[in-house]
Design an enzyme around this catalytic site. Structure first.
Site, PDB file in Angstrom:
ATOM      1  N   TYR A   1     -14.417  15.438 -19.379  1.00  0.00           N
ATOM      2  CA  TYR A   1     -15.022  14.191 -18.962  1.00  0.00           C
ATOM      3  C   TYR A   1     -16.092  14.420 -17.795  1.00  0.00           C
ATOM      4  O   TYR A   1     -15.559  15.107 -16.771  1.00  0.00           O
ATOM      5  CB  TYR A   1     -13.945  13.357 -18.493  1.00  0.00           C
TER       6      TYR A   1
ATOM      7  N   ARG B   1       0.935  -1.331   0.025  1.00  0.00           N
ATOM      8  CA  ARG B   1      -0.127  -0.075  -0.015  1.00  0.00           C
ATOM      9  C   ARG B   1       0.860   1.255   0.148  1.00  0.00           C
ATOM     10  O   ARG B   1       0.714   2.444  -0.493  1.00  0.00           O
ATOM     11  CB  ARG B   1      -0.881  -0.160   1.251  1.00  0.00           C
TER      12      ARG B   1
ATOM     13  N   LYS C   1      -8.173   3.065 -20.667  1.00  0.00           N
ATOM     14  CA  LYS C   1      -8.186   3.521 -21.821  1.00  0.00           C
ATOM     15  C   LYS C   1      -6.961   3.044 -22.771  1.00  0.00           C
ATOM     16  O   LYS C   1      -6.717   1.845 -22.721  1.00  0.00           O
ATOM     17  CB  LYS C   1      -8.462   5.091 -22.173  1.00  0.00           C
TER      18      LYS C   1
ATOM     19  N   ASP D   1      -5.728  16.132 -18.077  1.00  0.00           N
ATOM     20  CA  ASP D   1      -6.067  14.924 -18.265  1.00  0.00           C
ATOM     21  C   ASP D   1      -5.812  14.647 -19.606  1.00  0.00           C
ATOM     22  O   ASP D   1      -6.516  15.081 -20.548  1.00  0.00           O
ATOM     23  CB  ASP D   1      -7.749  14.790 -18.205  1.00  0.00           C
TER      24      ASP D   1
HETATM   25  N1  PLP Z   1     -10.931  10.911 -18.135  1.00  0.00           N
HETATM   26  C1  PLP Z   1     -11.440  10.547 -19.237  1.00  0.00           C
HETATM   27  C2  PLP Z   1     -11.246  11.383 -20.436  1.00  0.00           C
HETATM   28  C3  PLP Z   1     -12.102   9.291 -19.432  1.00  0.00           C
HETATM   29  O1  PLP Z   1     -12.804   9.024 -20.657  1.00  0.00           O
HETATM   30  C4  PLP Z   1     -12.555   8.743 -18.151  1.00  0.00           C
HETATM   31  C5  PLP Z   1     -13.429   7.631 -18.267  1.00  0.00           C
HETATM   32  O2  PLP Z   1     -14.036   7.297 -19.213  1.00  0.00           O
HETATM   33  C6  PLP Z   1     -11.864   8.973 -17.011  1.00  0.00           C
HETATM   34  C7  PLP Z   1     -10.945  10.044 -16.862  1.00  0.00           C
HETATM   35  C8  PLP Z   1     -12.460   8.159 -15.682  1.00  0.00           C
HETATM   36  O3  PLP Z   1     -11.508   7.048 -16.083  1.00  0.00           O
HETATM   37  P1  PLP Z   1     -11.963   5.686 -15.043  1.00  0.00           P
HETATM   38  O4  PLP Z   1     -13.118   5.468 -15.645  1.00  0.00           O
HETATM   39  O5  PLP Z   1     -10.833   4.948 -15.256  1.00  0.00           O
HETATM   40  O6  PLP Z   1     -12.024   5.889 -13.703  1.00  0.00           O
END
Ligand code: PLP
Length: 384
Positions: free
Chosen positions: A106, A53, A204, A179
């Site tokens: 997102y 952890r 992804k 992001d």
């Molecule tokens: N950021 C983007 C651009 C995303 O497309 C997603 C998920 O669809 C996330 C963050 C969140 O990721 P997670 O589903 O792995 O928690």
């Protein structure tokens, strides 16, 4: 070749940094499932690791090292999901701190700030990501601690000028997090453009096979302080990625470059084929010269514009849903960045009120033959 010549990112990814298991000389590192490690009589740890952890399991650290190299950071941290990584970044802030977040973004991140973020006392201002003047006026010196960008951004693939926003934010003493899930380190390197932190939903493209949920944060080379704070918080909160998921992620990242480049080329072919199609209101893809973010994309991305695009179908929600229903090669599912192409009626997946147009379908392009995907979309649009 001399060992001192720096290797290209493609090579680092394909060889997972050249990891060889010391005991067996195995080319593929084994998954060490241990969560705890023996201590010497003098209380030191010969392996440098005490507990999974706090330090991360071996595979977690290996995947982090590769991500650090690919993004050009001082260190990476892996979490149990992309949202856990985003929440960890906001977790470095204190009650009363102000966050500026771009729109579009997102929806899960925006919702986190509206819900848990607000409950923790974070103030949030939302600005149009393409409007630099809006960033100037929203960022309050001394109060704004973090600016959250996403580029290209869900679900219109709007571009944000990372270097320009970083200059504005840094003048006011705020950090910038990007992001970069859609761009990946293959197409964009936000830290080199001035960002302080890069975030990925590693679920992804980084993993790429729709079989691991993971998230990552990578701190800029001069942000050791931030990396240390994040590492301490992750140890305290406990949302570290487990060894098996990390091992799969490391395996996925070996093919990152070929996957992202192929998906980007196919996405561009699909976007060009359907741009101007009379059955559509719009094709949203940064690789098209008519896309509002095209010029920034050309400057900021290299080697492609990403493997994801959206189409807006004439006839509104009903026509969009019917189009998705008639697709066969594209699978109807949420998420993106896997080897298989996915289609999603985005507005109906975003819980609560949404700014996403009801006629929008999000297409995540995989590694299938481009002609098969184009034919699939063409026949589905004939039905509506
Ligand atoms: N950021 C983007 C651009 C995303 O497309 C997603 C998920 O669809 C996330 C963050 C969140 O990721 P997670 O589903 O792995 O928690």
């Amino acid at each position: 070749m001399s060992r001192n010549v720096p290797l290209h990112p493609e090579t680092l990814a394909a060889q997972a940094l050249g990891l060889i298991e010391p005991g067996t000389r195995a080319i593929v590192p084994p998954v060490h499932m241990a969560t705890t490690f023996e201590r010497e009589g003098d209380l030191s740890y010969a392996g440098g690791v005490s507990y999974a952890r706090s330090d991360g399991a071996f595979a977690t650290r290996q995947a982090e090292d590769l991500l650090t190299a690919l993004e050009g950071g001082c260190g990476a941290l892996l979490y149990a999901s992309g949202m856990a990584a985003a929440a960890a970044a906001f977790g470095t802030l204190a009650r009363g701190d102000h966050v500026v977040i771009q729109q579009p973004v997102y929806y899960g991140v925006a919702r986190w700030l509206e819900g848990p973020g607000a409950a923790l006392g974070l103030g949030t201002t939302t600005v149009d990501g393409s409007d630099l003047a809006a960033f100037e006026s929203a960022i309050v010196p001394g109060l704004t601690k973090l600016v959250w960008l996403e580029t290209p951004a869900n679900p219109t693939w709007a571009l944000t000028d990372i270097a320009a926003v970083a200059a504005i934010a840094h003048r006011a003493g705020a950090l910038v997090a990007v992001d970069s899930t859609v761009a990946t380190p293959v197409l964009s390197r936000p830290l080199a453009l001035g960002a302080d932190l890069v975030m990925h939903s590693a679920t992804k493209y980084l993993n790429g096979h729709s079989d691991v949920l993971a998230g990552a944060l990578i701190a800029a080379p001069d942000r050791h302080d931030l990396r240390t704070r994040l590492a301490d918080l992750r140890s305290e909160n406990g949302a570290v990625l487990g060894p098996f998921e990390a091992w799969l992620l490391l395996r996925g990242m070996r093919t990152l470059f070929v996957r992202v480049r192929t998906a980007s080329a196919t996405a561009l072919a699909i976007a060009e084929r359907f741009a101007g199609d009379p059955r559509l209101v719009a094709v949203l893809y940064p690789g098209l010269p008519g896309h509002p973010g095209h010029d920034i994309a050309v400057r900021q991305m290299r080697g492609g514009f990403g493997g994801i695009l959206s189409i807006r179908v004439k006839g509104g929600r009903e026509a969009a849903v019917a189009t998705a229903a008639h697709l066969h090669v594209f699978k109807r599912a949420t998420s993106l960045g896997g080897v298989e192409s996915l289609v999603e009626h985005r507005a109906s997946i975003e819980r609560g009120p949404t700014k996403t147009p009801q006629d929008l379908l999000r297409l995540s392009v995989g590694l299938e033959n481009a002609d098969d995907l184009i034919a699939d979309l063409d026949q589905a649009l004939h039905h509506v």
